[in-house]
Write a protein that holds these residues in place. Structure first.
Motif, PDB file in Angstrom:
ATOM      1  N   ILE A 135      -5.549  17.441  -8.028  1.00 59.57           N
ATOM      2  CA  ILE A 135      -5.024  16.647  -6.909  1.00 59.57           C
ATOM      3  C   ILE A 135      -5.804  17.078  -5.675  1.00 59.57           C
ATOM      4  O   ILE A 135      -5.677  18.218  -5.212  1.00 59.57           O
ATOM      5  CB  ILE A 135      -3.514  16.859  -6.684  1.00 59.57           C
ATOM      6  N   ASP A 136      -6.623  16.173  -5.204  1.00 58.50           N
ATOM      7  CA  ASP A 136      -7.496  16.494  -4.082  1.00 58.50           C
ATOM      8  C   ASP A 136      -7.009  15.814  -2.809  1.00 58.50           C
ATOM      9  O   ASP A 136      -6.303  14.811  -2.853  1.00 58.50           O
ATOM     10  CB  ASP A 136      -8.938  16.044  -4.359  1.00 58.50           C
ATOM     11  N   GLY A 137      -7.445  16.350  -1.734  1.00 62.43           N
ATOM     12  CA  GLY A 137      -7.289  15.643  -0.466  1.00 62.43           C
ATOM     13  C   GLY A 137      -5.962  15.811   0.232  1.00 62.43           C
ATOM     14  O   GLY A 137      -5.676  15.101   1.187  1.00 62.43           O
ATOM     15  N   TYR A 138      -5.141  16.755  -0.227  1.00 63.87           N
ATOM     16  CA  TYR A 138      -3.973  17.065   0.590  1.00 63.87           C
ATOM     17  C   TYR A 138      -4.465  17.611   1.927  1.00 63.87           C
ATOM     18  O   TYR A 138      -5.540  18.230   2.006  1.00 63.87           O
ATOM     19  CB  TYR A 138      -3.106  18.141  -0.072  1.00 63.87           C
ATOM     20  N   ASP A 188       0.476  17.287   4.889  1.00 63.92           N
ATOM     21  CA  ASP A 188       1.335  17.105   3.726  1.00 63.92           C
ATOM     22  C   ASP A 188       2.302  18.269   3.547  1.00 63.92           C
ATOM     23  O   ASP A 188       3.178  18.220   2.693  1.00 63.92           O
ATOM     24  CB  ASP A 188       0.479  16.949   2.463  1.00 63.92           C
ATOM     25  N   PRO A 223       3.963  16.371  -7.552  1.00 65.74           N
ATOM     26  CA  PRO A 223       4.608  15.313  -8.344  1.00 65.74           C
ATOM     27  C   PRO A 223       5.462  15.919  -9.451  1.00 65.74           C
ATOM     28  O   PRO A 223       5.092  16.933 -10.063  1.00 65.74           O
ATOM     29  CB  PRO A 223       3.422  14.537  -8.916  1.00 65.74           C
ATOM     30  N   ARG A 272       2.894  10.690  -8.530  1.00 63.96           N
ATOM     31  CA  ARG A 272       2.029  10.913  -7.365  1.00 63.96           C
ATOM     32  C   ARG A 272       2.591  11.921  -6.375  1.00 63.96           C
ATOM     33  O   ARG A 272       1.929  12.280  -5.407  1.00 63.96           O
ATOM     34  CB  ARG A 272       1.808   9.580  -6.629  1.00 63.96           C
ATOM     35  N   THR A 284      -3.197  10.800   2.298  1.00 63.41           N
ATOM     36  CA  THR A 284      -4.628  10.676   1.998  1.00 63.41           C
ATOM     37  C   THR A 284      -5.022  11.374   0.706  1.00 63.41           C
ATOM     38  O   THR A 284      -6.176  11.319   0.317  1.00 63.41           O
ATOM     39  CB  THR A 284      -5.450  11.279   3.148  1.00 63.41           C
ATOM     40  N   HIS A 285      -4.091  12.047   0.062  1.00 66.06           N
ATOM     41  CA  HIS A 285      -4.506  12.800  -1.117  1.00 66.06           C
ATOM     42  C   HIS A 285      -4.866  11.866  -2.268  1.00 66.06           C
ATOM     43  O   HIS A 285      -4.586  10.665  -2.228  1.00 66.06           O
ATOM     44  CB  HIS A 285      -3.439  13.823  -1.517  1.00 66.06           C
ATOM     45  N   SER A 286      -5.477  12.433  -3.275  1.00 66.96           N
ATOM     46  CA  SER A 286      -6.104  11.608  -4.305  1.00 66.96           C
ATOM     47  C   SER A 286      -5.103  10.808  -5.127  1.00 66.96           C
ATOM     48  O   SER A 286      -5.465   9.801  -5.733  1.00 66.96           O
ATOM     49  CB  SER A 286      -6.931  12.499  -5.235  1.00 66.96           C
ATOM     50  N   LEU A 287      -3.871  11.215  -5.167  1.00 72.19           N
ATOM     51  CA  LEU A 287      -2.880  10.481  -5.949  1.00 72.19           C
ATOM     52  C   LEU A 287      -2.193   9.386  -5.139  1.00 72.19           C
ATOM     53  O   LEU A 287      -1.474   8.557  -5.691  1.00 72.19           O
ATOM     54  CB  LEU A 287      -1.816  11.443  -6.490  1.00 72.19           C
TER      55      LEU A 287
END
Lengths: 571, 786
Positions: A164-167, A171, A180, B55, B82-85
């Motif tokens: 899971i990238d981009g947190y 967040d 999740p 997600r 913005t995260h990948s999920l």
């Protein structure tokens, strides 16, 4: 049991409320002859009873969940466990060791190969639901090729690599990142292999997972730490702490996890029908050539079953484990603390610690605040404790394998001090004392049953004696009671994990005819001469001398001179 | 039974209709902060979080359109996460939440405290409802509320659900009963430090026997309580001390030091002879060892390498430049020594004691920076540190809590302060070398037969009042100011509008605008100067001074001259020309007959410019602190340059309007002939340990305060002797301890010499010292280098 009051802390249900309400109303002048059935007033009556029933339910739930023993809501059990310092565990993936053989034209003698992390391999097996059981590497491992092929033992964990990238820091809420809920994240923190990787802003070094935020607080400190917890709502989350570093809103947080099958990921060792396949490219890279090794040049196998896969801890498991955690401390106060703390290291078998109480009960400045520590290393030598050779000569044999510990390796001693320092009590002075090995050897006469094989019995007696004297079964500062040795040898229920010593049962009679040690055994004294007999010689007959109990010194450790043990058959 | 919304219906309805109701608001506009933008016309986005099992929590923007019963109809505004999920394609029927940092929480907490018990506002997410599409409205979605009121209404037969009954039940279950219902629902949160209402947080802490201070930053406090058990399992260790430091200093870059104390085995001699070492013996003392030393780790911190080098695990550096007794970490004595001579000297046999020191080195940054405030250490955090450290102290141990601060200073002439901290810090610790006035302006002590004086004007002023005490009838003076920046050199010559000797030994110079700098003043010395009296009106004056023949041979031939109206020396006068006729005679011409006096002083250096140039580069090599210079052209006439700049102590650049050749005559000024013999060496000027000189701390330190004038602190509160003063090639180190015994808020510090002269003055942000804490000052003053 103390849970008799539950679940009936308040035992009033809906019907009881209605009945009592009607009964009491009927006693009033207004409702004395009132027929509630079908009336409008019954609507209110039933609604109040209904609400009372809900209230009763709540009250009972609260009552039960006040105490750990009777709690039945996971949320409460989790919270109560955390109060004792126990972090309930989530799903744990199965772990295994793969035998990886690499050969072929892409590697040469002397090449350095690295098994990359977060690469998946497929066991070829499936769960009952038909899902493929995959394992993954979670740490990088390097080896050097010797010859034309190389065999690597690669630890893997069961699970599907989930990225899971981009947190971002946005967040996070209250320093927490909720993940999740559909995944069964491998939550194992006991294994030395990681199960999760958290990186911030693509930094080379991932942040470090800690069991609690107060670990690793000895300078130089890495404050880039997080906890991976299974919370009371049974959600996995990554927690940061204000007392350590917390990613800010502009930071990018990337997470790699394992989606595990838990116990369903435990699989048996390979049979001839099983075949493993590598799912990802770049499973192994040749660091020397800078190229990945083709997967078809790599063969995988698993010779032992994978173990450790488990579901998230149940309420019962949490209750049991949290009781133990309550007693665990992160400080070394008692001898047990030192022993358990040091023995947790793979390079130490046994440890002990002592201070003024044992050393100088009359009190002396020289021992104020001093903690004497002695350890038995897994391997003797220049890397741990150097030794010199000594001999033990008896009337019947001479041993040349006697070790005489000389000095701690200064590097190892420093390493141990650094290891201990998070738990050192302030103003305690820890010093390492060379262990004194007290070798014992025996002259044993046995009589066996008529049809038994003396050779077999002798072998088992010797093996059992060796097992008895294995370092992990002995302690410093112990009393060597030879009656205990005899009883242990003759007790058929005393077995090791891999040997039942069955032929010991064929013994009719066992006598310790002679006992020898490499140390002089002092008579009872209080001036610190060890080892000593615990009884005066004058109190026992000469014929019984051999059975007097021997008290070892604080840094003395019993060990068997096995090559001089004499076992003979008596008529 | 469907999941109930965490909020009641009434609050949600009010929030969406009256607070952020739909309208023609600005797209992408946000409401932030308490009591901001509470307008009905706004129509702003609300961030709602979808709990998507695959997600995770995904943020989306919505604008409320209308409310139809339990349906909150929202216009979808797009994806925030913005995260990948994350995906804008949320799934129908998924749960939607408010997050704790949403404006909804702000609305509840800040604007409507009466809603406090209606929703657990400490939970990270607050459930709103499930999302459903609206078939007839593109882009609009229904988030459906479901609560206790709806559940209870379902318990009523359909035919009985009259509007009045429903309304009554709504009022009861939604507006009245929701409060106890919510409180019941979160009973179990009472044990969760993250979710419990702040009102009851301390009860969790008290489970562990720990008192908390509710004024601490809330999230930090909650985490502290949440992990208290892990702290308690470490009490008695260094780790526990460090945990408190980490929690209560918010990742400060300052360092925590722990020292374990060793002491001599033999404490007393025969009879009643006391211990040779006083007890307790924290600094000064050499038997306190840094906790790191035992592990062969060199400690470091903002107090600097020199400070920490005394805790070098292997002892003092070799050679030891400071002649201070620094010991390597000792080995515990394990054999009883002979104590017969203990009354004479230490036995050298050390044992570890139950005493230890916990010290915060405050020299890296003001801790207040971490809290957005301008204190170094305020009372709240100073007290909290000690209070919580006490939880970690074993009952049979003695601890001394200590602050360490190492102010930066520089021995300079200008008195410019040095700040310990970076300019970006909110707090400050500024130290000025007030002894600079002694370097240049103290009572002159003639040396070698010379009389000269350098005055320093600190800070800009249009009037310089110079008390020189030269007691001379005539003087020569010139004025200089830093040409650029704060450094001493380059200095450029400035010419006052007026220079008047307002009274004996007092000279007043006036300038057109405020300016700071130095004044170089030379007085009369019989062998190298000459006083000329012109009583009868005459023009020109022919001044035969014979300095060229009487001056010592070391002095070059040539002189500078000054002229005064009568009665001399009150007003300076200026001839039309001044001409050096020969080494023993100078002529002055006037525009008419003139009376007055002249003062001629021989020069210490003469520069000869043989090639005409607009720039004279004079390498005089005098290593002077300033100078008086006069230039004469090839016709031996006095000429005024456009500028004169002292580039350093050995070079001067003179600039003319047109190319000139000729000579420049200069007077040498050096502080070792003008003032206190040892004033550049603080170790020899009465600032020494053992009763020579003293320190004072105070709680004044306002910006307008001038310590130069008062020679004192603005508001002194405590004082004492120095502990030690020593120096290396570049730095003076001045150490002293403000002891335990009283609470002090330190905002100013003064270091005095034995004569009571203020040598250093520091003004700082609040540094609070509780009574049971001592503060170690370790001044580091850069030695003046010319």
């Amino acid at each position: 049991m103390t849970n008799e009051f539950t679940p009936d802390y308040l035992n009033i249900d809906y019907n009881t409320y209605v009945a009592r309400f009607k009964e009491l109303l009927a006693q009033s002048d207004v409702y004395r002859d009132f027929d509630f059935e079908g009336s409008n007033i019954s609507l209110i009556l039933e609604m109040m009873a209904y609400y009372g029933d809900v209230n009763t339910y709540f009250i009972n739930k609260v009552a039960k969940n006040v105490y750990m023993e009777t709690a039945d809501i996971y949320e409460c059990v989790n919270r109560l466990a955390r109060q004792t310092g126990y972090e309930p565990k989530g799903v744990r993936g199965s772990r295994a060791t793969l035998t990886v053989v690499v050969s072929g034209s892409e590697i040469s003698d002397g090449d350095v190969l690295s098994v990359r992390n977060w690469k998946q391999v497929n066991s070829g097996r499936s769960t009952e639901d038909g899902d493929s059981i995959k394992f993954a590497t979670t740490a990088i491992q390097s080896v050097t090729v010797s010859g034309s092929s190389v065999t690597i033992q690669v630890p893997v964990r069961q699970g599907i690599v989930t990225r899971i990238d981009g947190y971002t820091g946005d967040d996070l809420i209250d320093n927490e990142l909720l993940l999740p809920t559909d995944y069964a994240y491998d939550d194992d923190l006991d294994d030395y292999l990681p199960t999760i990787e958290v990186t911030v802003n693509d930094a080379v070094d991932p942040w470090e997972r800690v069991s609690n935020f107060y670990t690793n607080l000895i300078p130089p400190i890495n404050d880039n730490v997080y906890m991976f917890v299974y919370d009371r709502y049974q959600r996995n989350k990554i927690q940061f702490s204000s007392s350590r570093n917390v990613p800010v809103s502009t930071d990018i947080i990337d997470v790699i996890l394992l989606d595990s099958f838990g116990p369903d990921g435990n699989i048996s060792a390979d049979t001839s029908a099983d075949t493993w396949t590598i799912e990802d490219t770049g499973f192994i890279e040749n660091e020397t050539t800078g190229l990945p090794v083709s997967n078809d040049l790599i063969t995988l196998s698993m010779s032992a079953a994978s173990i450790g896969g488990d579901d998230a801890e149940t309420i019962t498991e949490i209750k049991l484990n949290s009781q133990q955690a309550l007693r665990a401390q992160f400080r070394n106060v008692t001898e047990n603390d030192y022993n358990s703390n040091l023995s947790a290291r793979s390079d130490i078998v046994r440890a002990t610690a002592w201070g003024e109480q044992e050393y100088a009960p009359s009190g002396s400045i020289e021992l104020y605040n001093v903690v004497n520590i002695s350890v038995i290393p897994e391997i003797w030598g220049t890397a741990t404790i150097t030794t010199s050779a000594d001999t033990l000569t008896t009337d019947w044999a001479t041993s040349g394998s006697i070790l005489h510990p000389l000095v701690y390796s200064s590097a190892w001693e420093q390493e141990l001090l650094l290891y201990l320092r998070p738990r050192k009590m302030i103003s305690a002075y820890e010093i390492f004392v060379i262990p004194d090995l007290v070798y014992f050897t025996f002259n044993i006469g046995i009589r066996i049953k008529r049809l038994a094989s003396f050779i077999d019995v002798k072998t088992d007696v010797l093996n059992k004696l060796i097992y008895y004297f294995r370092a992990e079964n002995q302690e410093f500062y112990s009393e060597m009671d030879f009656n205990d040795v005899v009883e242990y040898l003759l007790d058929p229920t005393q077995v090791s994990t891999d040997d039942d010593f069955p032929n010991v049962s064929e013994i009719r009679n066992l006598n310790l005819r002679d006992i020898n040690s490499n140390k002089f055994i002092y008579e009872p004294n209080d001036i610190g001469n060890y080892p000593y007999w615990t009884e005066e010689a004058s109190t026992v007959s000469l014929m019984d001398n051999m059975l007097r109990v021997i008290q070892l010194g604080l840094n003395q450790f019993p060990i068997l001179s096995d090559d001089t043990v004499r076992i003979y058959q008596e008529e | 039974m469907a999941k109930f919304s965490d909020s009641n219906y009434d609050i949600l309805k009010t929030y969406f209709t009256e607070v952020i109701g739909a309208g023609t608001g600005i797209p992408d506009s946000w409401l932030l902060g308490p009591k901001k933008g509470i307008v009905g016309e706004g129509g702003v986005y609300e961030i709602l979080w979808e709990d998507n099992p695959q997600r995770g929590f995904v943020a989306h923007k919505f604008i409320i359109q209308d409310i139809d019963g339990n349906s909150f109809n929202m216009l979808y505004g797009g994806l925030v996460s913005t995260h990948s999920l994350a995906s804008s394609a949320f799934e129908v029927g998924n749960d939607f939440y408010f997050r704790k940092d949403s404006f909804f929480y702000e609305y509840l907490a800040q604007n409507n405290p009466e809603f406090r018990d209606y929703i657990n506002q400490e939970r990270t997410f607050c459930y709103f409802g499930k999302i459903w599409p609206l078939s007839d409205r593109a882009g609009v979605w229904n988030i459906e509320f479901y609560g206790m009121k709806d559940y209870m209404e379902l318990a009523i037969p359909t035919h009985n659900r009259t509007p009045r009954l429903v309304e009554m039940m709504d009022v009861w279950f939604d507006q009245i009963n929701h409060e106890p219902y919510n409180m019941t629902k979160y009973l179990w949160s009472l044990l969760d430090a993250k979710e419990v209402d702040l009102r009851w947080l301390e009860y969790i802490a008290r489970i562990y026997g720990i008192d908390i201070n509710i004024e601490l930053d809330e999230l930090t406090l909650r985490e502290w309580v949440d992990y208290l058990v892990y702290f308690l399992k470490r009490i008695g260790t260094y780790n526990a001390i460090y945990i408190v430091y980490k929690v209560f200093t918010a990742l400060s870059t300052n360092k925590l030091n722990v020292y374990e104390r060793w002491d001599e085995w033999c404490q007393k001699g025969a009879g009643d002879i006391p211990s040779f070492k006083e007890f307790p013996n924290f600094f000064p003392g050499t038997k306190d060892f840094h906790w790191f030393e035992f592990y062969n780790l060199p400690p470091s911190g903002g107090a600097g390498d020199t400070w920490y080098s005394q805790f070098n695990p292997s002892g003092a550096p070799t050679p030891n430049p400071y002649t201070i007794d620094w010991d390597a970490y000792p080995t515990h004595t394990l054999i009883e020594p002979s104590c017969s001579m203990v009354s004479v000297a230490p036995s050298g046999n050390l044992v570890i004691t139950p005493h230890y020191i916990v010290e915060v080195d405050l020299s890296s940054e003001p801790i207040g920076d971490r809290f957005g405030d301008d204190w170094i250490l305020n009372q709240f955090y100073a007290d909290e540190l000690v209070r919580n450290w006490e939880y970690a102290r074993p009952v049979n141990k003695y601890v001394q809590y200590q602050q360490l601060i190492s102010p930066a200073a520089a021995q300079n002439r200008t008195g410019d302060p040095e700040n310990l901290y970076p300019l970006t810090s909110l707090g400050y610790f500024n130290t000025a070398f007030t002894g600079s006035q002694l370097l240049s302006g103290g009572a002159p002590t003639p040396s070698g037969g010379e009389v000269a004086f350098t005055f320093t004007q600190y800070g800009g002023s249009s009037i310089w009042t110079i008390t020189h005490e030269l007691s001379a009838a005539h003087i020569v003076a010139q004025f200089w100011t830093p040409a650029s920046g704060p450094s001493f050199y380059p200095m450029k010559r400035i010419i006052p509008d007026t220079v008047i000797e307002t009274s004996p030994n007092v000279l007043t110079a006036t300038f057109g605008e405020p300016v700071g700098g130095i004044a170089c003043i030379a007085g009369y010395i019989p062998t190298i100067s000459f006083e000329y009296h012109q009583v009868a009106p005459t023009n020109p004056w022919s001044i035969i001074h014979n300095l060229g023949t009487t001056a010592p041979s070391a002095y070059p031939v040539g002189s500078v001259a000054n002229f005064f109206d009568l009665p001399a020396p009150l007003d300076k006068s200026y001839p039309e020309t001044v001409e050096i006729i020969n080494p023993n005679r100078t002529n002055a011409t006037w525009d008419g007959l003139e009376t007055g006096e002249a003062f001629i002083r021989n020069a210490d250096y003469v520069h000869t410019q043989t090639i005409a140039s607009t720039t004279w580069n004079i390498n005089h090599g005098m290593n002077t602190d300033g100078t008086i210079i006069q230039c004469y052209d090839s016709s031996k006439q006095l000429v005024e340059p456009i500028s004169v700049v002292l580039t350093d102590s050995n070079n001067t650049v003179v600039t003319f309007e047109t190319a000139e050749s000729g000579k420049a005559y200069m007077i040498y000024f050096k502080r070792d002939v003008i003032g206190r013999a040892d004033c550049d060496n603080i170790t020899n000027m009465g600032m020494c340990p053992g009763g020579f000189g003293y320190w004072v701390v105070g709680d004044g330190g306002i910006e307008e305060y001038d310590p130069y004038i008062s020679n004192d602190l603005e508001s002194p509160t405590a004082s004492g002797d120095y502990w030690r003063i020593w120096a290396d090639a570049e730095t003076y180190y001045i150490d002293f301890i403000v002891p335990t015994g009283e609470d002090l808020t330190i905002r100013e510090v003064g270091l005095f010499n034995i004569e009571g002269e203020l040598m250093y003055y520091s003004v700082c942000s609040e540094l609070y010292k509780p009574s049971d804490v001592q503060t170690v000052f370790h001044y580091r003053s850069q030695i003046l280098v010319d």
